[in-house]
Motif scaffolding. Structure first.
Motif, mmCIF file in Angstrom:
data_model
loop_
_atom_site.group_PDB
_atom_site.id
_atom_site.type_symbol
_atom_site.label_atom_id
_atom_site.label_comp_id
_atom_site.label_asym_id
_atom_site.label_seq_id
_atom_site.Cartn_x
_atom_site.Cartn_y
_atom_site.Cartn_z
ATOM 1 N N ARG A 73 8.035 3.799 32.180
ATOM 2 C CA ARG A 73 7.335 3.314 32.825
ATOM 3 C C ARG A 73 6.788 1.926 32.463
ATOM 4 O O ARG A 73 5.596 1.928 33.031
ATOM 5 C CB ARG A 73 5.979 3.685 32.608
ATOM 6 N N ILE A 74 7.316 1.458 32.433
ATOM 7 C CA ILE A 74 7.661 -0.257 32.869
ATOM 8 C C ILE A 74 8.106 -0.703 34.605
ATOM 9 O O ILE A 74 8.482 0.277 34.895
ATOM 10 C CB ILE A 74 8.939 -1.043 32.215
ATOM 11 N N PRO A 75 7.501 -1.404 34.630
ATOM 12 C CA PRO A 75 7.845 -2.148 36.086
ATOM 13 C C PRO A 75 9.437 -1.950 36.301
ATOM 14 O O PRO A 75 9.626 -3.063 35.189
ATOM 15 C CB PRO A 75 7.409 -3.378 36.666
ATOM 16 N N GLN A 76 9.835 -1.743 37.244
ATOM 17 C CA GLN A 76 11.147 -2.450 38.289
ATOM 18 C C GLN A 76 11.135 -3.688 39.253
ATOM 19 O O GLN A 76 10.938 -3.046 39.992
ATOM 20 C CB GLN A 76 12.157 -0.440 39.246
ATOM 21 N N VAL A 77 11.730 -4.285 38.127
ATOM 22 C CA VAL A 77 12.335 -5.349 39.270
ATOM 23 C C VAL A 77 13.622 -5.679 39.395
ATOM 24 O O VAL A 77 14.083 -5.400 38.969
ATOM 25 C CB VAL A 77 10.863 -6.814 38.150
ATOM 26 N N GLY A 78 13.094 -7.038 40.296
ATOM 27 C CA GLY A 78 14.429 -7.339 40.248
ATOM 28 C C GLY A 78 15.263 -8.895 39.128
ATOM 29 O O GLY A 78 13.865 -8.443 38.374
ATOM 30 N N PRO A 79 16.274 -9.375 39.638
ATOM 31 C CA PRO A 79 16.595 -10.345 38.666
ATOM 32 C C PRO A 79 15.593 -11.701 38.443
ATOM 33 O O PRO A 79 15.216 -12.184 37.392
ATOM 34 C CB PRO A 79 18.025 -11.266 39.381
ATOM 35 N N GLU A 80 14.660 -11.720 39.903
ATOM 36 C CA GLU A 80 13.950 -12.796 40.118
ATOM 37 C C GLU A 80 12.826 -12.827 38.933
ATOM 38 O O GLU A 80 12.245 -13.804 38.499
ATOM 39 C CB GLU A 80 13.729 -13.590 41.541
ATOM 40 N N ARG A 81 12.507 -11.264 38.497
ATOM 41 C CA ARG A 81 11.447 -11.295 37.533
ATOM 42 C C ARG A 81 11.472 -10.631 36.557
ATOM 43 O O ARG A 81 10.839 -10.596 36.110
ATOM 44 C CB ARG A 81 10.135 -10.310 38.787
ATOM 45 N N LYS A 86 10.526 -9.528 31.175
ATOM 46 C CA LYS A 86 10.918 -9.979 29.306
ATOM 47 C C LYS A 86 9.947 -10.372 28.231
ATOM 48 O O LYS A 86 9.088 -9.811 27.738
ATOM 49 C CB LYS A 86 12.479 -9.870 29.332
ATOM 50 N N THR A 87 9.872 -11.504 28.765
ATOM 51 C CA THR A 87 8.489 -12.937 28.327
ATOM 52 C C THR A 87 7.060 -11.712 27.909
ATOM 53 O O THR A 87 7.137 -12.081 26.557
ATOM 54 C CB THR A 87 8.593 -13.710 29.206
ATOM 55 N N VAL A 88 6.839 -11.031 29.256
ATOM 56 C CA VAL A 88 5.431 -10.241 28.492
ATOM 57 C C VAL A 88 5.642 -9.310 28.200
ATOM 58 O O VAL A 88 5.031 -8.967 26.608
ATOM 59 C CB VAL A 88 4.927 -9.896 29.831
ATOM 60 N N LEU A 89 7.036 -8.529 28.174
ATOM 61 C CA LEU A 89 6.881 -7.752 26.585
ATOM 62 C C LEU A 89 6.837 -7.831 25.435
ATOM 63 O O LEU A 89 6.807 -6.863 24.602
ATOM 64 C CB LEU A 89 8.103 -6.407 27.027
#
Length: 706
Positions: A73-81, A86-89
């Motif tokens: 249940r982590i956010p589904q984001v594209g390459p730009e985000r 990854k840094t936050v997690l």
């Protein structure tokens, strides 16, 4: 390789075989030995018997997977985000331990699929991540679901149909507190003897102890009572067993291979077990915390085999609500019954060395070592708020030891300090050591601290359990030391009450009820025992017990035992029972005696006012007790007289019976003897007169007498 080279190699091998056969013949072998098994040979030794220590480390299908967690249940984001996500997690989950690898699955458009894999350094860190972040709210739309990778099979194999659990018939365990209703208030104690093969539980009755239970090979190591005396724990190869009730029946079992150490929580809700063998194997189940009543495993931990093990690793709060440990320069506090981290985070404390809980409040004290220009520090914090309520900076600190008074009224921090350093060749060198005692007054406003400095070496320190005194053994030794008693009067004043010089002792043993103390010289050449009444500092008795190794007070403070354990000495193994004033009551010599432990009692239910009233009317109660004691002694005398009369009656009946038999068979015996033999026997009979001196009198005769 050319054919000529191959031929040379073959010739060389043949020469080696010939030389080997010549060597066998020279050594007495007529033919080359054959080490192969015969055709009908059956090997009855299993790999488990030969390689049990290696097979325990045999890799399994799940090896390494316990270190991996799945965060769903982590956010589904594209390459730009993706990098920001990854840094936050990584910042969040690295708080639980070192992340070795991470993997974000992507779909055809290089967008994250909504879950990630994190691999930690060990299973304990992975389990912390599950406990900490499962259900963690990242934002309004995303709430984490965190599981270990090994949980996949568990969830996949859930049956479609729900089966109702079987209703088990209730079986009563009896009255686990029956021993508190003993009419004469006799206490129980356990004894381990015959080098640990025999275990017995006695009632400390008079004039002799009464055997309650005895069993051979009851334990494989030693025994341990729970803090309130409800359970007796025995050690076995497969785990721990708890016993209790009137017949000491088995109440619980906890399967944990090769358990070496256990620790009960103060309220007896939980028990912690440790297996040193699993610690050395870096097993995730090296340390297990169990629920005693349900006999279920609440949580397991690993331990670093490269670090020095200080037991107990986990320390409990007085009410069993929290337990804590030091791990990687951080203080991890867990709460029950969830057994997760308090507030889902550990407290980072650089340089933390040790900590301890208050015995009466949820207050935790810890100390931090010096670091260059930053002084050492003793800090008190409240739990669960973690608010700092008091702190004390200390300089030139080598070590600290924290001692709570049993009621939690005072905390004494023994500080080992270096003397003033001298700078030589750009290095600081210390010329010696001195010692400080920092006394925190926990019941006073703003917790004032009083300091006491002693220049001599400290041998022992001990608080009076109920009261405001403490004792210190100090001096250069090794043959004699000084014993100083200090008291805390009104305010924050620590004053010297009494000092004894030239004492041969190295241990202090306070009575559980306070006032009385035993100064003992254990495991030394002195073997001395001194009993002191600290109300007026009268030495009530000075004695010795040769090669004494153990001193144990009973929970009421009426009796104290001294013992010589077979674990320390192979001769003179025994235990002696003394009164609180040092009067020797009785001696017990047991074959290869090892250990004696009194059964603890829970805290009294009487209020402080009731206790004061009893002490005020103590003379009235003591008169009643004196009458009861005289009746008990007369009863003992009566029982002894009746026993002797019974034995005398049995002897007289047996004598008369044998006399009648002798007279009945006398005629027949004479008939069986020949007359010649009888006459010869009568001729051989001689009389012998024996004279012996009865009394000798010496009379002096005067020469002048007529």
């Amino acid at each position: 390789m050319a054919s000529g080279d191959l031929q040379a190699v073959d010739d060389n091998d043949q020469n080696n075989d010939i030389q080997l056969k010549k060597q066998h013949l020279e050594n007495g072998f007529h033919e080359e030995p054959d080490f192969s098994d015969p055709e009908d040979f059956v090997d009855d030794i299993t790999d488990e018997d030969l390689l049990s220590h290696l097979l325990r480390q045999k890799p399994t299908e799940q090896s390494g997977l316990q270190n991996v967690v799945i965060v769903d249940r982590i956010p589904q984001v594209g390459p730009e985000r993706a990098e920001k996500l990854k840094t936050v997690l990584f910042k969040l989950f690295s708080k639980c331990g070192k992340i070795m690898n991470e993997f974000y699955p992507l779909d055809e458009t290089n967008q994250t699929k909504g879950y990630v894999f994190f691999e930690y350094e060990n299973p304990e860190q992975a389990l912390d991540a599950v406990k900490t972040y499962d259900g963690h709210k990242l934002d309004k739309q995303h709430v984490f679901a965190v599981n270990q990778f090994t949980d996949i099979d568990k969830y996949v194999n859930i049956p479609d149909e729900i089966e109702d659990p079987q209703i088990q018939e209730y079986s009563t365990r009896g009255n686990l507190y029956y021993w508190l209703f003993e009419p004469e208030c006799y206490d129980q104690y356990s004894v381990l003897y015959e080098a640990g093969e025999m275990t017995a539980v006695f009632l400390n009755s008079t004039p002799e102890p009464s055997l309650l239970k005895e069993r051979k090979l009851w334990t494989e190591q030693n025994i341990q009572w729970s803090p309130l005396g409800t359970y007796m724990a025995t050690f076995h190869k497969r785990g721990i067993a708890l016993w209790g009730g009137e017949d000491f029946t088995q109440l619980a079992r906890f399967a944990h291979d090769s358990v070496n150490l256990i620790d009960f929580s103060p309220c007896e809700k939980y028990i912690t077990t440790l297996s040193q063998q699993l610690v050395m194997a870096n097993d995730a189940n090296a340390i297990i915390i169990w629920d005693i009543r349900t006999q279920t495993k609440k949580r397991a931990f690993s331990a670093d085999p490269s670090q020095h093990l200080i037991w107990p690793i986990f320390k409990w709060s007085f009410d069993d609500k929290y337990f804590a440990r030091i791990y990687a320069d951080s203080l991890s506090i867990y709460e029950t019954p969830s057994f997760g981290l308090l507030d889902k985070k550990s407290t980072k404390i650089a340089g933390i060395r040790n900590f301890t809980w208050s015995p009466s409040q949820n207050i935790l004290a810890y100390w931090v070592a010096e670091d260059q220009n930053v002084p050492a520090r003793v800090t008190l914090i409240e739990i669960p708020s973690r608010n700092e309520i008091r702190a004390k900076n200390l300089f030139n600190v080598a070590d600290c030891k924290m001692h709570w008074q049993k009621c939690g009224d005072y905390l004494c921090v023994k500080v080992d300090r270096y003397t003033k350093a001298k700078k030589e060749k750009n290095e600081f060198k210390y010329s010696g050591m001195y010692f400080n005692f920092e006394v925190f007054h926990m019941r006073e406003k703003q917790i004032p601290v009083d300091s006491l400095e002693i220049k001599e070496q400290i041998v022992a320190f001990s608080w009076e359990p109920v009261g405001n005194k403490f004792a210190i053994i100090h001096g250069e030794g090794p043959s004699t030391y000084s014993v100083s008693f200090y008291g805390i009067k009104s305010g924050v004043t620590v004053s010297l009450l009494k000092k004894f010089d030239s004492k041969q002792c190295n241990h202090l043993f306070w009575s559980p009820s306070g006032q009385f103390i035993v100064l003992a010289s254990l495991r030394s050449t002195a073997h001395t025992l001194e009993f002191i009444d600290t109300s007026d500092f009268t030495i009530t008795n000075t004695t010795d017990h040769f090669q004494v190794t153990d001193v144990e007070w009973d929970p009421t403070g009426r009796y104290v035992t001294t013992g010589v354990s077979n674990w320390a000495h192979k001769v003179d193994n025994s235990y002696w029972l003394w009164s609180f004033q040092g009067r020797l009551i009785r001696k017990h010599n047991l074959d290869r005696f090892c250990q004696l432990l009194w059964r603890p009692r829970p805290p009294t239910l009487l209020s402080d006012e009731k206790i004061k009233e009893i002490k005020k009317n103590l003379k009235q109660y003591s008169a009643q007790f004196d009458i009861k004691d005289r009746m008990a002694l007369s009863k003992v005398s009566k029982d002894m007289l009746e026993k002797r009369q019974k034995l005398m009656k049995e002897f007289e009946e047996n004598r008369q019976k044998n006399e009648r038999m002798f007279n009945t068979t006398k005629k027949r015996r004479n008939e069986l003897r020949s007359e010649d033999n009888i006459e010869d026997k009568e001729d051989d009979e001689t009389e012998e007169t024996v004279e012996f001196l009865i009394k000798e009198e010496i009379t002096t005769i005067d020469e002048n007498d007529d």
